[in-house]
Design a protein around this motif. Structure first.
Motif, mmCIF file in Angstrom:
data_model
loop_
_atom_site.group_PDB
_atom_site.id
_atom_site.type_symbol
_atom_site.label_atom_id
_atom_site.label_comp_id
_atom_site.label_asym_id
_atom_site.label_seq_id
_atom_site.Cartn_x
_atom_site.Cartn_y
_atom_site.Cartn_z
ATOM 1 N N SER A 178 34.063 26.702 35.664
ATOM 2 C CA SER A 178 34.748 27.687 36.157
ATOM 3 C C SER A 178 34.228 28.976 35.795
ATOM 4 C CB SER A 178 36.376 27.780 35.996
ATOM 5 O OG SER A 178 36.522 27.748 34.481
ATOM 6 N N GLN A 179 33.370 28.759 34.485
ATOM 7 C CA GLN A 179 32.662 29.953 34.082
ATOM 8 C C GLN A 179 31.234 29.613 33.452
ATOM 9 O OE1 GLN A 179 35.202 31.771 31.096
ATOM 10 N NE2 GLN A 179 35.824 29.650 30.302
ATOM 11 N N THR A 180 30.193 30.443 33.194
ATOM 12 C CA THR A 180 28.919 30.116 32.628
ATOM 13 C C THR A 180 29.101 30.034 31.297
ATOM 14 O OG1 THR A 180 28.429 32.229 32.979
ATOM 15 C CG2 THR A 180 27.256 30.513 34.403
ATOM 16 N N TYR A 204 32.687 27.634 39.708
ATOM 17 C CA TYR A 204 33.777 27.255 41.010
ATOM 18 C C TYR A 204 34.851 27.590 40.579
ATOM 19 C CZ TYR A 204 29.333 24.460 42.357
ATOM 20 O OH TYR A 204 28.087 24.145 42.376
ATOM 21 N N ARG A 205 35.714 28.189 41.546
ATOM 22 C CA ARG A 205 37.150 28.459 41.032
ATOM 23 C C ARG A 205 38.214 28.472 42.575
ATOM 24 N NH1 ARG A 205 36.837 33.936 37.183
ATOM 25 N NH2 ARG A 205 35.432 33.037 35.707
ATOM 26 N N PRO A 206 39.255 27.541 42.393
ATOM 27 C CA PRO A 206 39.869 27.964 43.776
ATOM 28 C C PRO A 206 40.638 29.278 43.902
ATOM 29 C CG PRO A 206 41.002 26.555 42.119
ATOM 30 C CD PRO A 206 39.845 27.147 41.574
ATOM 31 N N ASP A 207 39.837 30.294 43.866
ATOM 32 C CA ASP A 207 40.459 31.658 44.158
ATOM 33 C C ASP A 207 40.570 31.886 45.707
ATOM 34 O OD1 ASP A 207 40.168 32.126 41.358
ATOM 35 O OD2 ASP A 207 38.359 33.525 41.463
ATOM 36 N N GLU A 208 41.396 32.551 45.918
ATOM 37 C CA GLU A 208 41.700 33.252 47.315
ATOM 38 C C GLU A 208 40.448 33.919 47.790
ATOM 39 O OE1 GLU A 208 44.882 35.268 50.249
ATOM 40 O OE2 GLU A 208 45.745 34.130 48.202
ATOM 41 N N HIS A 213 35.791 38.135 46.662
ATOM 42 C CA HIS A 213 35.872 36.706 45.913
ATOM 43 C C HIS A 213 35.544 35.566 46.845
ATOM 44 C CE1 HIS A 213 38.662 39.518 43.775
ATOM 45 N NE2 HIS A 213 38.493 38.724 42.693
ATOM 46 N N HIS A 214 35.000 34.590 46.054
ATOM 47 C CA HIS A 214 34.692 33.385 46.666
ATOM 48 C C HIS A 214 35.013 32.223 45.698
ATOM 49 C CE1 HIS A 214 32.717 30.984 49.860
ATOM 50 N NE2 HIS A 214 32.369 31.877 50.300
ATOM 51 N N CYS A 215 35.057 30.880 46.487
ATOM 52 C CA CYS A 215 35.460 29.824 45.501
ATOM 53 C C CYS A 215 34.243 29.395 44.834
ATOM 54 C CB CYS A 215 36.002 28.779 46.307
ATOM 55 S SG CYS A 215 35.096 28.068 47.939
ATOM 56 N N LEU A 280 34.080 48.832 40.747
ATOM 57 C CA LEU A 280 34.118 47.286 41.156
ATOM 58 C C LEU A 280 33.858 46.611 39.571
ATOM 59 C CD1 LEU A 280 34.634 44.965 43.101
ATOM 60 C CD2 LEU A 280 32.113 44.963 43.552
ATOM 61 N N GLU A 281 34.866 45.564 39.385
ATOM 62 C CA GLU A 281 34.550 44.947 38.286
ATOM 63 C C GLU A 281 33.246 44.093 38.302
ATOM 64 O OE1 GLU A 281 38.060 42.481 36.778
ATOM 65 O OE2 GLU A 281 36.371 40.997 36.307
ATOM 66 N N ILE A 282 32.388 43.885 37.329
ATOM 67 C CA ILE A 282 31.227 43.228 37.494
ATOM 68 C C ILE A 282 31.158 42.100 36.365
ATOM 69 C CG2 ILE A 282 29.359 44.725 38.375
ATOM 70 C CD1 ILE A 282 28.819 45.843 35.778
ATOM 71 N N GLY A 283 32.107 42.233 35.376
ATOM 72 C CA GLY A 283 32.239 41.103 34.202
ATOM 73 C C GLY A 283 32.979 41.361 33.069
ATOM 74 N N GLY A 284 33.010 40.343 32.187
ATOM 75 C CA GLY A 284 33.748 40.400 31.217
ATOM 76 C C GLY A 284 32.761 40.202 29.878
HETATM 77 C C1 FA5 Z 1 34.734 35.268 32.743
HETATM 78 O O1 FA5 Z 1 34.311 34.307 33.741
HETATM 79 C C2 FA5 Z 1 34.290 35.308 31.455
HETATM 80 N N1 FA5 Z 1 33.541 33.866 31.036
HETATM 81 C C3 FA5 Z 1 33.289 36.452 31.121
HETATM 82 C C4 FA5 Z 1 33.042 36.411 29.757
HETATM 83 C C5 FA5 Z 1 31.904 35.914 29.193
HETATM 84 C C6 FA5 Z 1 33.937 37.167 28.883
HETATM 85 C C7 FA5 Z 1 31.614 36.141 27.834
HETATM 86 C C8 FA5 Z 1 33.534 37.420 27.548
HETATM 87 C C9 FA5 Z 1 32.562 36.831 27.091
HETATM 88 P P1 FA5 Z 1 35.914 36.740 34.466
HETATM 89 O O2 FA5 Z 1 37.068 35.451 35.212
HETATM 90 O O3 FA5 Z 1 36.496 38.128 34.686
HETATM 91 O O4 FA5 Z 1 35.478 36.423 33.330
HETATM 92 O O5 FA5 Z 1 34.703 36.601 35.658
HETATM 93 C C10 FA5 Z 1 33.595 37.466 35.268
HETATM 94 C C11 FA5 Z 1 33.253 38.041 36.615
HETATM 95 O O6 FA5 Z 1 32.754 37.237 37.639
HETATM 96 C C12 FA5 Z 1 33.828 38.991 37.310
HETATM 97 O O7 FA5 Z 1 33.949 40.370 36.586
HETATM 98 C C13 FA5 Z 1 33.484 39.103 38.513
HETATM 99 O O8 FA5 Z 1 32.300 39.879 38.563
HETATM 100 C C14 FA5 Z 1 32.915 37.695 38.859
HETATM 101 N N2 FA5 Z 1 33.928 36.833 39.533
HETATM 102 C C15 FA5 Z 1 35.128 36.386 39.309
HETATM 103 N N3 FA5 Z 1 35.810 35.596 39.949
HETATM 104 C C16 FA5 Z 1 34.714 35.841 40.964
HETATM 105 C C17 FA5 Z 1 35.160 35.291 42.459
HETATM 106 N N4 FA5 Z 1 36.333 34.436 42.806
HETATM 107 N N5 FA5 Z 1 34.086 35.648 43.216
HETATM 108 C C18 FA5 Z 1 33.000 36.461 42.917
HETATM 109 N N6 FA5 Z 1 32.916 36.934 41.578
HETATM 110 C C19 FA5 Z 1 33.691 36.471 40.822
#
Ligand code: FA5
Length: 339
Positions: A178-180, A204-208, A213-215, A280-284
């Motif tokens: 669900s995350q890298t 991959y995430r079952p997001d709406e 947002h994509h899955c 727009l949120e780009i990351g965490g």
């Molecule tokens: C994470 O996935 C954390 N793993 C990020 C992180 C890494 C934090 C390392 C701290 C240290 P988040 O769920 O917020 O965080 O996703 C990160 C980014 O992925 C989002 O800001 C957004 O740009 C993108 N993202 C998340 N969900 C979706 C989605 N459904 N479709 C497209 N992009 C998305």
């Protein structure tokens, strides 16, 4: 008739016979008659060579060889032109073989693949090496080592793509990552600091699904671990990266947030217009949590690190003015051919 005159006569007769031929079969007859190894006229001529006086031999021999070469060449050239008795392609009316051909359409790299290559290139210039991890993961790498305990809501089966094999069979549960951030763990498990890596890939995430947002989407994970890694370096790295990819006019802002695997944590936004009214949120991102360092066998008193995870599609959307994330996976060539 002396020998030279006989050779001339042979040449003239052979060339005339070749010129009179209409197809390859007739040419073959001429070849046998004039050049045939057993009873061709050339063979008879060769017999005369033996009888010429010694002092004439060099000149006659030379002329003999010239004529033999000339007749052989004329035969070969005529064969190509006369054509076989059964043409390979019937030249019908309306087919002009001299016209230029139809150029085959060349494909292009998908815009997201172009974006990923550019991401790796920029981060490579900052000293980060690119690495990969698997898309099918176990719970240790997707959750546990990232300080996400079993009771955490992020592990809810409704919020993840668990593989059916895990439910029905025996053995450990597996899921589409669900995350890298999984790659952070894999890298730290297999190497020692200093570490400076990025990993870009699908998650991959079952997001709406909606415009942003994509899955299934892509993230770029970044990880830097060493003896003196700071939050200031993290913020500078993200700012410089965003400006290298999007241009100097992009503003990046950080909001306090929470991730189980970083402390402190931030959410990262980019400005979507010059006035700074749309974001727009780009990351965490954040400083790697001591519990994560311990989970991979590092001493948190010796090492510190930062990590970030950025949404690749969102960067590409801003750069190219793509209004909807779904366009990337609809395979519409009218969209794709613009990149
Ligand atoms: C994470 O996935 C954390 N793993 C990020 C992180 C890494 C934090 C390392 C701290 C240290 P988040 O769920 O917020 O965080 O996703 C990160 C980014 O992925 C989002 O800001 C957004 O740009 C993108 N993202 C998340 N969900 C979706 C989605 N459904 N479709 C497209 N992009 C998305």
């Amino acid at each position: 008739m002396d020998a030279l005159a006989q050779i001339d006569a042979f040449e003239a007769a052979a060339l005339a016979a070749i010129a009179a031929c209409g197809d390859d079969a007739a040419l073959e007859q001429v070849r046998i008659e004039y050049l045939g190894a057993r009873s061709g006229q050339l063979k008879e001529l060769q017999a005369i060579l033996g009888k010429v006086p010694k002092e004439e031999k060099p000149a006659v021999g030379k002329r003999f060889n010239e004529v033999k070469t000339a007749v052989t060449a004329a035969l070969d050239a005529a064969k190509g032109k006369a054509g076989g008795s059964t043409p390979v392609v019937a030249a019908g009316p309306g087919v002009d073989y001299t016209l230029p051909g139809v150029r085959p359409a060349l494909g292009k790299r998908h815009p997201l693949m172009q974006t990923i290559a550019e991401f790796k290139d920029i981060m490579g210039r900052f000293g980060f090496t690119a690495c990969d991890g698997p898309e099918i993961e176990d719970e240790r790498h997707n959750f546990e080592a990232l300080n996400i305990p079993e009771v955490h809501p992020a592990r809810d089966p409704l919020d993840n793509f668990y593989l059916a094999t895990a439910r029905h069979g025996s053995g450990a549960a597996r899921l589409m990552r669900s995350q890298t951030s999984t790659v952070q763990i894999r890298v730290m498990e297999s190497s020692r600091p200093p570490i400076r890596v990025v990993s870009v890939g699908r998650v991959y995430r079952p997001d709406e699904i909606d415009a942003t947002h994509h899955c299934m989407f892509h993230q770029m994970e970044g990880l830097m671990v060493g003896t003196d890694v700071t939050m200031a370096q993290l913020k500078t790295t993200l700012r410089l990266f965003a400006q290298a990819y999007l241009g100097a006019d992009v503003t990046v802002r950080f909001r306090p947030s929470f991730f189980p695997f970083t402390e402190p944590s931030v959410e990262v936004d980019m400005s979507m217009d010059a006035a700074g009214t749309r974001w727009l949120e780009i990351g965490g991102a954040g400083m790697v949590d001591p519990n994560v360092l311990r989970a991979v066998g590092y001493d948190p008193d010796e090492f510190t690190g930062f990590a970030f995870g950025l949404g690749v599609e969102r960067f590409a959307m801003r750069r190219y003015g793509v209004p909807d994330i779904r366009l990337f996976t609809e395979n519409d060539v009218r969209f794709l051919r613009q990149f």
